[in-house]
Each structure stands twice: as C-alpha cells, then as structure tokens.
Design a protein around this motif. Sequence first.
Motif, mmCIF file in Angstrom:
data_model
loop_
_atom_site.group_PDB
_atom_site.id
_atom_site.type_symbol
_atom_site.label_atom_id
_atom_site.label_comp_id
_atom_site.label_asym_id
_atom_site.label_seq_id
_atom_site.Cartn_x
_atom_site.Cartn_y
_atom_site.Cartn_z
ATOM 1 N N ALA A 191 -9.582 8.311 2.644
ATOM 2 C CA ALA A 191 -9.717 7.336 1.554
ATOM 3 C C ALA A 191 -9.922 7.951 0.180
ATOM 4 O O ALA A 191 -9.597 7.321 -0.822
ATOM 5 C CB ALA A 191 -10.866 6.368 1.873
ATOM 6 N N MET A 239 0.859 -1.178 0.000
ATOM 7 C CA MET A 239 0.000 0.000 0.000
ATOM 8 C C MET A 239 0.898 1.231 0.000
ATOM 9 O O MET A 239 1.730 1.400 0.887
ATOM 10 C CB MET A 239 -0.926 0.008 1.231
ATOM 11 C CG MET A 239 -1.992 1.075 1.167
ATOM 12 S SD MET A 239 -3.354 0.839 2.355
ATOM 13 C CE MET A 239 -2.549 1.214 3.904
ATOM 14 N N LEU A 251 1.299 5.370 0.043
ATOM 15 C CA LEU A 251 0.620 6.498 0.667
ATOM 16 C C LEU A 251 1.370 7.788 0.385
ATOM 17 O O LEU A 251 2.546 7.772 0.002
ATOM 18 C CB LEU A 251 0.566 6.293 2.185
ATOM 19 C CG LEU A 251 0.069 4.959 2.700
ATOM 20 C CD1 LEU A 251 0.401 4.802 4.177
ATOM 21 C CD2 LEU A 251 -1.419 4.835 2.472
ATOM 22 N N LEU A 278 -5.982 7.502 7.212
ATOM 23 C CA LEU A 278 -5.984 7.486 5.749
ATOM 24 C C LEU A 278 -7.292 8.041 5.190
ATOM 25 O O LEU A 278 -8.330 7.377 5.228
ATOM 26 C CB LEU A 278 -5.756 6.055 5.267
ATOM 27 C CG LEU A 278 -5.607 5.833 3.777
ATOM 28 C CD1 LEU A 278 -4.496 6.692 3.188
ATOM 29 C CD2 LEU A 278 -5.322 4.371 3.496
ATOM 30 N N PHE A 298 -5.883 -0.173 -2.340
ATOM 31 C CA PHE A 298 -5.779 -0.709 -0.991
ATOM 32 C C PHE A 298 -5.835 -2.226 -1.051
ATOM 33 O O PHE A 298 -6.589 -2.788 -1.844
ATOM 34 C CB PHE A 298 -6.945 -0.236 -0.115
ATOM 35 C CG PHE A 298 -7.146 1.246 -0.087
ATOM 36 C CD1 PHE A 298 -6.113 2.102 0.220
ATOM 37 C CD2 PHE A 298 -8.391 1.786 -0.360
ATOM 38 C CE1 PHE A 298 -6.307 3.465 0.263
ATOM 39 C CE2 PHE A 298 -8.603 3.152 -0.323
ATOM 40 C CZ PHE A 298 -7.553 4.001 -0.012
ATOM 41 N N PHE A 317 -9.432 -3.193 3.375
ATOM 42 C CA PHE A 317 -10.537 -2.277 3.117
ATOM 43 C C PHE A 317 -11.464 -2.832 2.047
ATOM 44 O O PHE A 317 -11.041 -3.082 0.934
ATOM 45 C CB PHE A 317 -9.974 -0.921 2.675
ATOM 46 C CG PHE A 317 -11.018 0.136 2.492
ATOM 47 C CD1 PHE A 317 -11.744 0.617 3.567
ATOM 48 C CD2 PHE A 317 -11.273 0.654 1.232
ATOM 49 C CE1 PHE A 317 -12.702 1.607 3.392
ATOM 50 C CE2 PHE A 317 -12.229 1.637 1.054
ATOM 51 C CZ PHE A 317 -12.943 2.121 2.135
ATOM 52 N N PRO A 332 -4.212 8.073 -0.243
ATOM 53 C CA PRO A 332 -3.827 6.922 -1.067
ATOM 54 C C PRO A 332 -2.989 7.332 -2.268
ATOM 55 O O PRO A 332 -3.208 8.383 -2.856
ATOM 56 C CB PRO A 332 -5.175 6.340 -1.505
ATOM 57 C CG PRO A 332 -6.148 7.459 -1.378
ATOM 58 C CD PRO A 332 -5.645 8.354 -0.291
ATOM 59 N N PHE A 334 -9.302 4.086 7.929
ATOM 60 C CA PHE A 334 -9.830 4.576 6.660
ATOM 61 C C PHE A 334 -11.041 5.461 6.974
ATOM 62 O O PHE A 334 -11.975 5.018 7.639
ATOM 63 C CB PHE A 334 -10.277 3.407 5.782
ATOM 64 C CG PHE A 334 -9.159 2.515 5.320
ATOM 65 C CD1 PHE A 334 -8.558 2.717 4.080
ATOM 66 C CD2 PHE A 334 -8.705 1.472 6.110
ATOM 67 C CE1 PHE A 334 -7.531 1.886 3.652
ATOM 68 C CE2 PHE A 334 -7.687 0.643 5.690
ATOM 69 C CZ PHE A 334 -7.090 0.846 4.455
#
Length: 198
Positions: A123, A64, A66, A121, A150, A155, A146, A88
Amino acid sequence: MKKVFNIAFIGLILMMLFVPEVKATMQQGLMKLGLFNPNLENTTLKNTPENTPAEKVETATYKMDLIDQQGKKVSLEDLKGKVVFINFWATWCGPCIAEMPSIQKLYDKFKDNPDVAFVILEAEGNKEKAGKFMEKKKLNLPVYYPDGGFPAEFFRGSLPTTVILDKQGNIAHVTEGMADYSGQDIVDFMNKVIAMHP
C-alpha cells in the motif's frame, strides 16, 4: 526470581508491540488455532447464475491503477474476466506479515488457473523494501504498487485488507484485518466465485 520473570514478561510484551516479526510469529500461532478465519458466511455473491439472467449481469466500474514488480503499469480493468484476490499490506504491519504464508498457500493452489489473478498490493509503494521482504520470507507472490488512489469500497485504511472480486469486478468478499487463507473454506469460496460466470 519474580523480578526477573516480570522484566522478561514486560520485555516480551514490548517486543510484541514494537517488533513486527515477533508480533507476526505470535499471530501466526493464533491463526493455526483457527482464531482468524475469513468470515465467508456473511458474503453476498451478486449476479450469480442462479439469480441473474446472463444478459443482465452488471459489470462493476472500479478504477485502480497499479505498477507490477517489473515496473509495468496495470489497471484493474485489465483483470476483468478473472476472479481477483487483492491483499493490501505493508512491510511494517505485523498482521500483514502473519497472514502472508497463508496467502502464499492459497496462491500456490490457484497460480496456474487462468481465471484467477492475485494482486498483493504493498500500500505504501515501497518497492525496494517489499522486494527484500518477499525474498527474505521466500515468498513468490505477485507484488504490485499503487499508481494513484484506491476505491473507498476496497480500502478504508485498515491493514491488512483483502478484497475478492468476481469476474465482472464486483466485490465478492472483503476482510479487514488478519485472516488465515490456507484453509479449504477459502478454496471452496474461490472456486464458487470462479464458477459464477463461465
């Protein structure tokens, strides 16, 4: 008089449905009653020292990517070796707004612990709106955005969703939906996960 009461009641219901701030306030009241505690009883901690020899501890390989509040790219891989609390959320999500103060309380207890990282996070990747939200609510949580997809294990589209990873990146806990993270039970759980792999 009855007509006025009915109109006020309908107005309150509509506000709860369509105004995230009102909905969040009502949900925070319910959290204070203890109705939305994270279910930690059914959590399975994998690879604990008691049941796995140290040389056989597996490391998860979730990917993931970020972006932090300053625009720096961060990978979940960069956080291996820490217990990672991922939440999230979105600025329009009433239950997300409701649980944020409790996440702040948990963060305040662990923010100076080098073995813990928090990833709050947003989303949808709406940096400007998320920044204004944090400022308005006087929250100092580490917000990320993001930079790709994900992992499905983390998620499945439900906001809010909270995932706690152990130091090897394995999922130690998942909560889908709103929860109160200000209690001693979650602090004890985090400390247990921290102690798993010294």
